[in-house]
Design an enzyme around this catalytic site. Structure first.
Site, PDB file in Angstrom:
ATOM      1  N   LYS B  77     -19.402  19.198 -19.302  1.00 30.03           N
ATOM      2  CA  LYS B  77     -18.174  19.954 -19.236  1.00 30.03           C
ATOM      3  C   LYS B  77     -17.354  18.964 -19.366  1.00 30.03           C
ATOM      4  CE  LYS B  77     -15.910  23.282 -16.128  1.00 30.03           C
ATOM      5  NZ  LYS B  77     -16.188  24.176 -15.012  1.00 30.03           N
ATOM      6  N   SER B 152     -15.084  29.000 -15.338  1.00 30.57           N
ATOM      7  CA  SER B 152     -14.583  28.070 -16.191  1.00 30.57           C
ATOM      8  C   SER B 152     -15.333  27.325 -17.015  1.00 30.57           C
ATOM      9  CB  SER B 152     -13.609  27.002 -15.166  1.00 30.57           C
ATOM     10  OG  SER B 152     -14.469  26.382 -14.555  1.00 30.57           O
ATOM     11  N   SER B 176     -17.718  29.494 -11.131  1.00 28.98           N
ATOM     12  CA  SER B 176     -17.589  28.918 -12.681  1.00 28.98           C
ATOM     13  C   SER B 176     -18.840  28.467 -13.272  1.00 28.98           C
ATOM     14  CB  SER B 176     -16.556  27.645 -12.497  1.00 28.98           C
ATOM     15  OG  SER B 176     -15.164  28.062 -12.364  1.00 28.98           O
TER      16      SER B 176
END
Lengths: 97, 482, 489
Positions: B77, B152, B176
Site C-alpha cells: 500500500k 482505503s 480499511s
C-alpha cells in the site's frame, strides 16, 4: 454536549487553526457536512459515560524506553526539499515586510 | 493471472521448479495487461524487483533462506515507506516524495525474501472506504469494473483479487483492510493493535492504525502475518508479547467453537442478501461442530460516533507535518511563510482529508475537548468492556463485514453514507482486537465478506475458524473475470 | 533596589528550560550535540518524516527525575505525554510532544539567598518535552525585516525539562538569584550544561503588577529571549516600568508574549490572535504513560549527587573554606568533582591544602595548557599524591610548583618527579649540617661579620646553603643552623 450546530465561525476558526484553505464557494458544503457528522456524533449520548474512565489506547502496554545511544541517519535531505539552501530548508519570510 | 496460492508458489520456488526472476517477470507482464483496467498501482518497481529476484534466486539456490514465502511477489500500500520508492499516500501532498528509509514491517517482508513489485493505490491518506479519494488513480473492483474496490486499501485488495500478485499489504484504521477484502472477495486481516510495528506506516489515526495482509487463502494470510508481526524498538506502541506461529494454528477443527453474532450488525442496516449469505455461513459453522447465538452489543451504536471523533482528532495532528517546508508539495506564490503553508495545504489536500482535519481540529479545540474527544475516549472504554463481556462466554464474534456489496462509483457522495460502510468494522479497531474478513458467498455475483473478531492476541483462534470455513466451502476458489 | 515605586508589588514567575545532556534526543537516536553542521543530527523521527514514531530515551528520564528530586518535588507514578499543536517551521511535526495535565513531577521548592536572607520559591511543576529546531533568518539581524529563513533541525528533539516556579518572586534580584541557583543545581547534578549563551538554559519571565499589599494578582505578560543574568534583571526592570506606566495612566495590561530586545532594551509584542493559544492538547497516542516506580525513584535518590547548597555548607563548616573558594568550586562543576575526588583519594592532605593548590597553581597550569577540568589529563591520584607530599612538609612550595609543571608534561609518578628534582626536603639534619659547615668554611669573612653582630648577613649564607641544597632545605631550619654554627666557630 453543546447541542448547538457547527457554525460558520466554527468552520473559519478550524480552518485557521489547521492552516488550510477552503474556497468561499465550497464553505457551505463543508458546513453542511460537518453538521451532519456532528449530528451522528450525538449517538454518544446513548451511553452512560459519567463514571467511565477514558481509554487513550486500545491496549495497555508495558512501557518501552530506548538506551541513550546516538546514531544519525545519513540522508540526502535536499532530494525531497522544496527549497534547499546552505544545508537547510528555506522558507519564505515569516513576518510581512 | 496468478491462480496459485502464495505458499504453493513458494514451494515451487524452493524446489527450484520455478525461478524468482521468471515469476517476477511474469508478474509484471500480468500487471501490464490488467492494470489498465484495474489501476491498482500508483508506481511499479520493475528494475528493483528483478534485481532483488536475482538475489533471492541465489539464496534459494544455496538454501540460504528459511522463509516460507521466499521469492513471492507482493504489493505494498502506498502509505508504507520503502527506501528509494515514492510513497505518496495517493495524495498530491506527497506526489513526489521518495522515502529515504524503510519501515519495519516492509523490512521484515524484504528480509523474508518476498519481492515488492509496486506501491498500491489507496484513499488519500487512508481516509475513505472506496479508494475514490485517491489523487493518483481510479482503482476498479475486478468483479465489476463499475464498482469500487472498497477502501482505503482498495489497490491492495484489487491487485490480489485480479490475480496480479498473490499477496499484498494494506492498513486498517476503521476497516480499511477488511472492507475492501469483502468487496473484492479476498482474505484480509487486521491483527491485534500493536502486533505489527507502525514505524514506516504513514500515520492516520495513531491509536487505531495497523498494517495487515491480503491474500487469496487463509494459510497465505497467516504466513504473511507471521512474518510482519513482532515487537519493534522503533514503535513504543508495539506489543512485547511473543508471536505464535499462526500457520501452526490452522488445524481446521472448530468443534465446540462458540460464536456470537451481534444483533446490531444483523438488522436493517445490513442488506437482505448479505444477511442470508451470512446465515448460510453460520449454518456451515454449525455443521462443523460450532454453535452460534445472537448477542446484544449496545456499545456498537456509539462506535461510529466515537471513531469519527478520535480518528480525525489524531489525524489532524498527524497531518500537521505536511506543511510545505521539508519534503512535501509546496505552493507557489505565498508571500509569507503563513501564506505558503495555507496555500500548500489548501491545494494539496483533497476534500475528505480537509473535512477530517477540520473535524479533528474542532473536537480538540478549546471548549469542545470534554464534550467530544474525552467522551469518545470514554466510549472506547465501554466498547472494550462490551467485547470483554461477550468474550467471557464466546470465542469468536461473527458478522457480515459490510452492510452491502461493492457500490458504484460516485454513489456515496454524501460523507455520512460513506462512513456507514464501516459500522461493522470500526468496533474492532476501537477495542484493538484482531479481526479479519473472508469470502463467504455472493450477492448478485458480487462478493460478500464474513468478519471474524477474537480477543486480544488471539489471532490463532480467528485464523483457524476462518480456515475451517474456507476448507468447508469453495468461495475462495472463484476468481474475478474482468 | 526596587523596580517599581511603592504603589505596586512586582509579581514574578519564571519558566526555565534546561537541555538535558544526553547522548541522543528525547525521542530518537539522533545525536544531541551543539555546533554540528546544519541538519546532520537528524533521524526520521526528528525530521518528522511520514511514518516516524517517538520512543522515549531512558537516560533523559533518569536525568529528569534527578532534577525533580533535587528540587524536592513529588514524583508522579504515572505521567502522560501530550501533543501541543501549533504550526511553525522549527516544529517539524506541527506539534510538540510535551506534558500537559499530568507532568512527571510537582510541588517542589528552591531556597535562594538574597541580601543574606533565605527565601523559599515554590516550584509548581516540572515536565519533559522536546526542543524545536532553529531558524536562521536571512537578510536581516533578526526576524523583523528578513527576506527568508533557513530551518536547521539539529536541535529538534533535544530533551528539555521545563521548570515552572510559583509566582513567589518579588524582585529582579530574587529572579536572578533563583535562576543562578537553578543553574548551579542542574550543573552540579550533572544533567545540564547551564550555558545561557548557548541556549542550554533558557528563562522566560512572567511579570505582573498588583496594588501594594493586595492579594489579587494583575494580568501578566510573558517575556522571552532573555539570554543572560543581566538580561533577566534588565527585562524585569523595563517590563515592570512599561506595565506601571500603563496602569498609572488608567490603561489595562494585555495578556501576551513579549520579546526582550537587548539592543533597544525594551520588550515588544510577539503574539497576535487569541486562537494562536489554542494548542488543542491531547494525550500522545504514540507513547504509553510513563511509569515511575517507587523502587526506581529510590534508586535515583540514592544516586543523586550532593547539591550545591549541601556542598557549600560542608565546605564552609567542615573545611573552613572562604566565600571565594566556595564560589570558584561551585562555578566549575568539573573542578569541584576533581576536588572532591582528590579529597577522597588523598591520604594526608587536608581539604584546605588541596583547594589552595587546586584553584591556585594547579588551575593556572591547566589553563596554560589550554585545558579544562573536563579535558584534564592529570589523574586525581597524581594530584592527590602531590598534595600529600605538600601536607607532610617533605617538599617546599618551590618544588611543588616544579612538580606541577611536570605532572602536566609527563606520566611520571609524583615520587619519581621529586627524586628527579633532587629529592624532597632534606630531613636528615647531619646532611644539612655538613652543607652549612661547608658554606661557612668558604665564607669566613661573612662569618666574622655575623659574629660582629651583623645577623642580616646570615641571609647571604642562607642563599648559599639553599643553592647548595638545591632548594631542598627548610629555610627556617637553615637559618637557625647557620646562627648556631657561627657561634661554634
Amino acid at each position: 454536549m453543546p447541542g448547538m450546530s457547527f457554525t460558520n465561525d466554527d468552520l473559519d476558526k478550524c480552518i485557521r487553526l489547521a492552516h488550510i484553505f477552503i474556497k468561499e464557494e465550497k464553505k457551505p458544503q463543508y458546513l453542511e457536512q460537518m453538521q451532519a457528522i456532528l449530528e451522528e456524533v450525538k449517538t454518544l449520548e446513548s451511553l452512560d459515560l459519567d463514571t467511565v474512565k477514558p481509554s487513550y489506547t486500545a491496549i495497555e502496554q508495558a512501557h518501552y524506553q530506548r538506551d541513550d545511544v546516538a546514531k544519525n541517519a545519513n540522508f540526502d535531505l535536499s532530494k525531497n526539499a522544496p527549497d534547499w539552501e546552505d544545508g537547510g530548508f528555506s522558507v519564505p519570510q515569516i513576518l510581512k515586510s | 493471472m496468478t491462480t496459485e496460492s502464495a505458499l504453493d508458489l513458494a514451494k515451487a520456488l524452493k524446489n527450484r521448479d520455478k525461478k524468482a526472476v521468471d515469476v517476477v517477470a511474469a508478474c509484471f507482464d500480468g500487471i501490464d495487461r490488467s492494470d489498465n483496467s484495474i489501476q491498482a498501482y500508483v508506481s511499479l518497481m520493475k528494475e528493483q524487483a528483478l534485481e532483488q529476484a536475482a538475489q533471492v534466486d541465489k539464496r534459494l539456490d544455496n538454501g540460504d533462506t528459511t522463509s516460507a514465502l521466499a521469492g513471492v511477489p507482493i504489493g505494498l500500500k502506498d502509505n508504507l515507506c520503502l527506501a528509494g520508492t515514492r510513497t505518496t499516500c495517493s495524495s498530491k501532498m506527497l506526489e513526489h516524495f521518495v522515502s529515504p528509509y524503510t519501515g519495519t514491517a516492509v523490512q521484515k517482508v524484504l528480509d523474508a525474501d518476498l519481492i515488492p513489485v509496486g506501491k498500491l493505490n489507496m484513499d488519500e491518506f487512508a481516509m475513505g472506504s472506496s479508494t475514490e479519494t485517491s489523487y493518483m488513480a481510479k482503482t476498479k473492483n475486478p468483479w465489476n469494473l463499475n464498482t469500487v474496490p472498497g477502501g482505503s486499501s482498495g489497490g491492495s485488495a484489487a491487485t490480489v483479487a485480479a490475480g496480479q500478485v498473490p499477496l499484498s499489504l494494506g492498513s486498517d484504521t476503521g476497516g480499511s483492510i477488511r472492507q475492501p477484502a469483502a468487496f473484492c472477495g479476498v482474505v484480509g486481516v487486521k491483527p491485534t493493535y500493536g502486533r505489527v510495528s507502525r514505524y514506516g506506516l504513514v500515520a492516520f489515526a495513531s491509536s487505531l492504525d495497523q498494517i495487515g495482509p491480503f491474500a487469496n487463502t487463509v494459510e497465505d494470510a497467516a504466513a504473511l502475518l507471521s512474518i510482519i508481526c513482532g515487537h519493534d524498538p522503533h514503535d513504543a506502541t508495539s506489543l512485547q508479547q511473543a508471536v505464535p506461529n499462526f500457520s501452526k494454528a490452522l488445524t481446521g477443527d472448530v468443534k465446540g467453537l462458540k460464536i456470537a453474532v451481534p444483533k446490531e450488525l444483523f438488522g436493517d442496516e445490513i442488506s437482505a442478501d448479505i444477511k442470508s449469505v451470512t446465515q448460510q455461513a453460520l449454518d456451515t459453522y454449525k455443521s462443523l461442530g460450532a454453535s452460534y447465538e445472537l448477542v446484544s452489543m449496545e456499545s456498537f451504536k456509539a462506535a461510529l460516533a466515537s471513531y469519527y471523533i478520535i480518528a480525525p482528532a489524531e489525524a489532524s495532528a498527524n497531518l500537521a507535518r505536511f506543511d510545505g517546508v521539508r519534503y512535501t508539495h509546496r505552493a507557489e506564490g505565498g508571500d509569507t511563510l503563513h501564506d505558503m503553508m495555507i496555500k500548500t495545504r489548501g491545494e494539496a489536500f483533497g476534500e475528505e482529508v480537509k473535512r477530517r482535519i477540520i473535524m479533528g481540529t474542532f473536537v480538540l479545540s478549546s471548549g469542545y475537548y470534554d464534550a467530544y474527544y474525552l467522551k469518545a475516549q470514554k466510549a472506547r472504554t465501554v466498547i472494550k468492556e462490551d467485547f470483554q463481556r461477550v468474550f467471557n462466554d464466546y470465542d469468536v464474534i461473527l458478522s457480515p463485514t459490510t452492510p452491502s456489496t461493492a457500490f458504484e462509483f460516485g454513489s456515496k457522495s454524501n460523507p455520512m453514507d460513506m462512513y456507514l460502510n464501516d459500522i461493522a468494522t470500526i468496533p474492532a479497531n476501537m477495542a484493538g482486537l484482531p479481526a479479519m474478513s473472508i469470502p463467504c458467498g455472493f450477492s448478485s455475483d458480487m462478493p460478500v465478506g464474513l468478519q471474524l473478531v477474537t480477543p486480544i492476541l488471539d489471532e490463532s483462534t480467528m485464523l483457524n475458524a476462518a480456515y475451517a470455513f474456507q476448507q468447508a466451502t469453495e468461495f475462495h476458489l472463484k476468481k474475478a473475470d474482468f | 533596589m526596587s523596580t517599581t515605586d511603592t504603589a505596586f508589588d512586582l509579581v514574578i514567575g519564571i519558566e526555565v528550560h534546561c537541555q538535558l545532556k544526553t547522548n541522543s534526543k528525547l525521542f530518537c537516536p539522533s545525536e544531541n550535540a551543539f555546533g554540528a553542521k546544519a541538519n546532520t543530527n537528524v533521524s526520521p523521527v526528528n525530521l518528522a518524516l511520514p511514518g516516524a514514531l517517538p520512543v522515549l530515551n531512558k537516560e533523559a528520564v533518569r536525568m529528569a527525575v534527578m532534577a525533580g528530586l533535587a528540587l524536592h518535588c513529588d514524583i508522579r507514578e504515572e505521567s502522560v505525554f501530550a501533543r501541543k499543536n501549533y504550526f511553525y517551521p522549527d516544529l517539524p511535526k506541527g506539534y510538540q510532544i510535551s506534558q500537559f495535565d499530568k507532568p512527571y513531577c510537582e510541588h517542589g521548592h528552591l531556597d535562594i539567598q538574597v541580601d543574606g536572607n533565605t527565601k523559599r520559591i515554590g516550584i509548581t511543576r516540572i515536565h519533559m518535552e522536546e526542543d524545536a529546531g532553529k531558524l536562521v533568518h536571512q537578510g536581516a539581524d533578526s526576524i523583523a525585516g528578513s527576506t527568508h529563513s533557513i530551518v536547521d533541525l539539529n536541535r529538534a528533539g533535544t530533551p528539555l525539562i521545563e521548570i515552572v516556579s510559583e509566582p513567589d518572586i518579588r524582585s529582579a534580584a530574587e529572579a536572578r538569584a533563583y535562576v543562578e541557583s537553578l543553574k548551579l543545581i542542574v550543573q552540579h547534578i550533572g544533567i545540564c550544561d547551564g550555558n545561557m549563551e548557548e541556549g542550554s538554559l533558557r528563562a522566560d519571565i512572567n511579570i505582573s503588577l498588583k496594588p501594594a499589599g493586595s492579594t489579587t494578582f494583575g494580568t501578566r505578560t510573558e517575556v522571552k529571549n532573555v539570554n543572560s543574568f543581566r538580561s533577566i534583571e534588565k527585562a524585569i526592570q523595563v517590563e515592570a516600568k512599561r506595565q506601571k506606566d500603563i496602569l498609572l495612566s488608567g490603561g489595562t495590561i494585555i495578556q501576551e508574549t513579549r520579546n526582550f530586545d537587548e539592543a533597544s532594551q525594551s520588550t515588544t509584542s510577539l503574539r497576535g490572535k487569541e486562537d494562536a493559544h489554542d494548542y488543542r492538547y491531547f494525550p500522545e497516542p504514540d507513547l504509553p504513560p510513563l511509569l515511575l516506580s517507587d523502587a526506581y525513584i529510590a534508586n535515583c535518590k540514592a544516586q543523586l549527587p550532593a547539591l550545591p547548597e549541601e556542598k557549600i555548607q560542608q565546605y564552609k563548616k567542615d573545611y573552613a573554606f572562604s566565600e571565594h573558594e566556595c564560589k570558584v568550586l561551585m562555578g566549575d562543576v568539573a573542578m569541584d568533582a576533581y576536588f572532591r575526588a582528590s579529597v577522597s583519594c588523598a591520604k594526608k592532605a587536608s581539604p584546605k591544602t588541596i583547594v589552595k593548590w587546586l584553584i591556585g597553581d594547579f588551575n593556572a597550569m591547566l589553563k596554560e595548557q589550554q585545558h579544562t577540568f573536563e579535558t584534564i589529563g592529570v589523574t586525581v591520584q597524581r594530584f592527590s599524591d602531590l598534595c600529600d607530599e605538600i601536607e607532610s612538609g617533605s617538599i617546599s612550595g618551590k618544588i611543588a610548583k616544579s612538580v606541577i609543571e611536570q605532572l602536566f608534561s609527563g606520566d611520571k609518578s609524583v615520587s619519581d618527579i621529586i627524586q628527579s628534582l633532587g629529592g624532597g626536603q632534606i630531613s636528615d639534619q647531619s646532611e644539612l649540617q655538613r652543607i652549612v659547615e661547608a658554606v661557612l668554611k668558604n665564607n669566613l669573612d661573612v662569618v666574622e661579620k655575623i659574629k660582629a653582630g651583623k645577623t642580616a648577613s646570615a641571609n647571604f649564607l642562607m642563599g648559599q646553603v639553599m643553592k647548595e641544597s638545591k632548594g631542598r632545605a627548610k629555610p627556617d631550619l637553615v637559618r637557625s643552623m647557620i646562627l648556631d654554627s657561627v657561634d661554634k666557630i
